[in-house]
Design an enzyme around this catalytic site. Structure first.
Site, PDB file in Angstrom:
ATOM      1  N   THR A   1       0.912  -1.146   0.221  1.00  0.00           N
ATOM      2  CA  THR A   1      -0.007  -0.035  -0.050  1.00  0.00           C
ATOM      3  C   THR A   1       0.786   1.216   0.046  1.00  0.00           C
ATOM      4  OG1 THR A   1      -2.014   1.186   1.164  1.00  0.00           O
ATOM      5  CG2 THR A   1      -0.236   0.339   2.613  1.00  0.00           C
ATOM      6  N   HIS A   2       0.341   2.214  -0.638  1.00  0.00           N
ATOM      7  CA  HIS A   2       0.879   3.651  -0.489  1.00  0.00           C
ATOM      8  C   HIS A   2       0.363   4.702   0.382  1.00  0.00           C
ATOM      9  CE1 HIS A   2       3.471   3.466  -4.654  1.00  0.00           C
ATOM     10  NE2 HIS A   2       3.503   2.383  -4.030  1.00  0.00           N
ATOM     11  N   ASN A   3      -0.718   3.943   0.960  1.00  0.00           N
ATOM     12  CA  ASN A   3      -1.527   4.785   1.860  1.00  0.00           C
ATOM     13  C   ASN A   3      -1.180   4.880   3.306  1.00  0.00           C
ATOM     14  OD1 ASN A   3      -3.924   5.265   3.763  1.00  0.00           O
ATOM     15  ND2 ASN A   3      -5.383   5.080   2.288  1.00  0.00           N
ATOM     16  N   ARG A   4      -0.570   5.777   3.666  1.00  0.00           N
ATOM     17  CA  ARG A   4       0.243   6.042   5.000  1.00  0.00           C
ATOM     18  C   ARG A   4      -0.800   5.789   6.293  1.00  0.00           C
ATOM     19  NH1 ARG A   4       3.847  11.489   5.233  1.00  0.00           N
ATOM     20  NH2 ARG A   4       5.263  10.647   3.384  1.00  0.00           N
TER      21      ARG A   4
ATOM     22  N   ASP B   1      -8.038  -4.526   0.558  1.00  0.00           N
ATOM     23  CA  ASP B   1      -8.977  -3.957  -0.222  1.00  0.00           C
ATOM     24  C   ASP B   1     -10.368  -3.783   0.832  1.00  0.00           C
ATOM     25  OD1 ASP B   1      -9.403  -2.264  -2.513  1.00  0.00           O
ATOM     26  OD2 ASP B   1     -11.269  -3.604  -2.883  1.00  0.00           O
ATOM     27  N   SER B   2     -10.630  -2.553   1.090  1.00  0.00           N
ATOM     28  CA  SER B   2     -11.829  -2.352   1.937  1.00  0.00           C
ATOM     29  C   SER B   2     -12.598  -1.126   1.750  1.00  0.00           C
ATOM     30  CB  SER B   2     -11.025  -1.915   3.482  1.00  0.00           C
ATOM     31  OG  SER B   2     -10.110  -1.085   3.226  1.00  0.00           O
TER      32      SER B   2
ATOM     33  N   GLY C   1     -10.917   8.265   6.231  1.00  0.00           N
ATOM     34  CA  GLY C   1     -11.917   7.811   5.404  1.00  0.00           C
ATOM     35  C   GLY C   1     -13.401   8.159   6.030  1.00  0.00           C
TER      36      GLY C   1
ATOM     37  N   ASP D   1     -14.553   7.068   8.768  1.00  0.00           N
ATOM     38  CA  ASP D   1     -14.763   6.781  10.236  1.00  0.00           C
ATOM     39  C   ASP D   1     -15.578   7.870  11.151  1.00  0.00           C
ATOM     40  OD1 ASP D   1     -13.221   4.688   9.909  1.00  0.00           O
ATOM     41  OD2 ASP D   1     -11.390   5.550  11.084  1.00  0.00           O
TER      42      ASP D   1
ATOM     43  N   ARG E   1     -10.580  -4.207  10.041  1.00  0.00           N
ATOM     44  CA  ARG E   1      -9.127  -4.551   9.893  1.00  0.00           C
ATOM     45  C   ARG E   1      -8.779  -5.223  10.789  1.00  0.00           C
ATOM     46  NH1 ARG E   1      -8.666   0.474   7.529  1.00  0.00           N
ATOM     47  NH2 ARG E   1      -8.496   0.380   5.215  1.00  0.00           N
TER      48      ARG E   1
END
EC number: 3.6.1.66
Length: 199
Positions: free
Chosen positions: A8-11, A68-69, A152, A154, A180
């Site tokens: 992932t590139h999502n920090r 993937d979520s 996101g 949340d 997760r």
């Protein structure tokens, strides 16, 4: 010690993965991925997670873990689903995504706002062996965004059993019960087996 590349590139996602895994898997080292992101053209969470994990495993020659979520709203037939990150049209615009979803649900009563987060994790070895697990976090969509934790959707997700949003729970509480966390609980035995001496 076994090294696993996190595809992932999502920090925010990477940080959440590190927090959830913690010390659950002795001898496991999670490393970042800086390769190109593959086109996610699957039609399910599982397909997209596998696309990402396979690409990272092939590129690095390491065991790769990808997810993937998304959020799925019952009254919308499971949408946004796999399109959660780009629901408002532009990938990664979290504020626009949640505003659009709130607007789309504005006329629905609380009794019709059921939703759930889904996280699908795919683990792929360099030899092509795959393991796929899923975690689901049921709840409902709030009427307005609340809370400063998380990312996101949340701020608009009220988990079952709570009167606060996922963004109001705080990281420790969220990471104990999120989609997760549930998916990781299912993948931890696989990671432990891979990190045993001799594997």
């Amino acid at each position: 010690m076994v090294r696993v590349v996190l595809a992932t590139h999502n920090r925010n996602k990477a940080l959440e993965f590190q927090q959830i895994l913690g010390d659950a898997v002795p001898g496991l080292q999670i490393v970042g991925y800086d390769g190109p992101e593959p086109v996610e053209d699957g039609i399910t969470f599982e397909q997209n997670a596998l696309i990402k994990a396979r690409a990272a495993a092939e590129r690095t020659g390491m065991i790769a873990l990808a997810d993937d979520s998304g959020i799925c709203v019952d009254a919308m037939g499971g949408a946004p689903g796999i399109f959660s990150a780009r629901w408002a049209g532009r990938h990664g615009d979290a504020q626009a995504n949640l505003r659009l979803l709130l607007d789309q649900l504005a006329d629905l009563p609380d009794s019709s706002r059921a939703a759930h987060f889904t996280a699908t994790l795919a683990l792929v070895t360099p030899e092509g062996e795959t393991t796929v697990v899923e975690g689901v976090w049921p709840g409902r969509i709030a009427r307005e965004a609340r809370g400063g934790h998380g990312h996101g959707y949340d701020p608009i997700f009220l988990p079952d059993g709570h009167d606060v949003t996922a963004a109001e729970l705080g990281p420790e509480a969220k990471n104990a019960e999120s989609h997760r966390a549930r998916a990781f609980a299912a993948i931890v035995p696989v990671l432990r087996a891979l990190s045993r001496p001799g594997n």
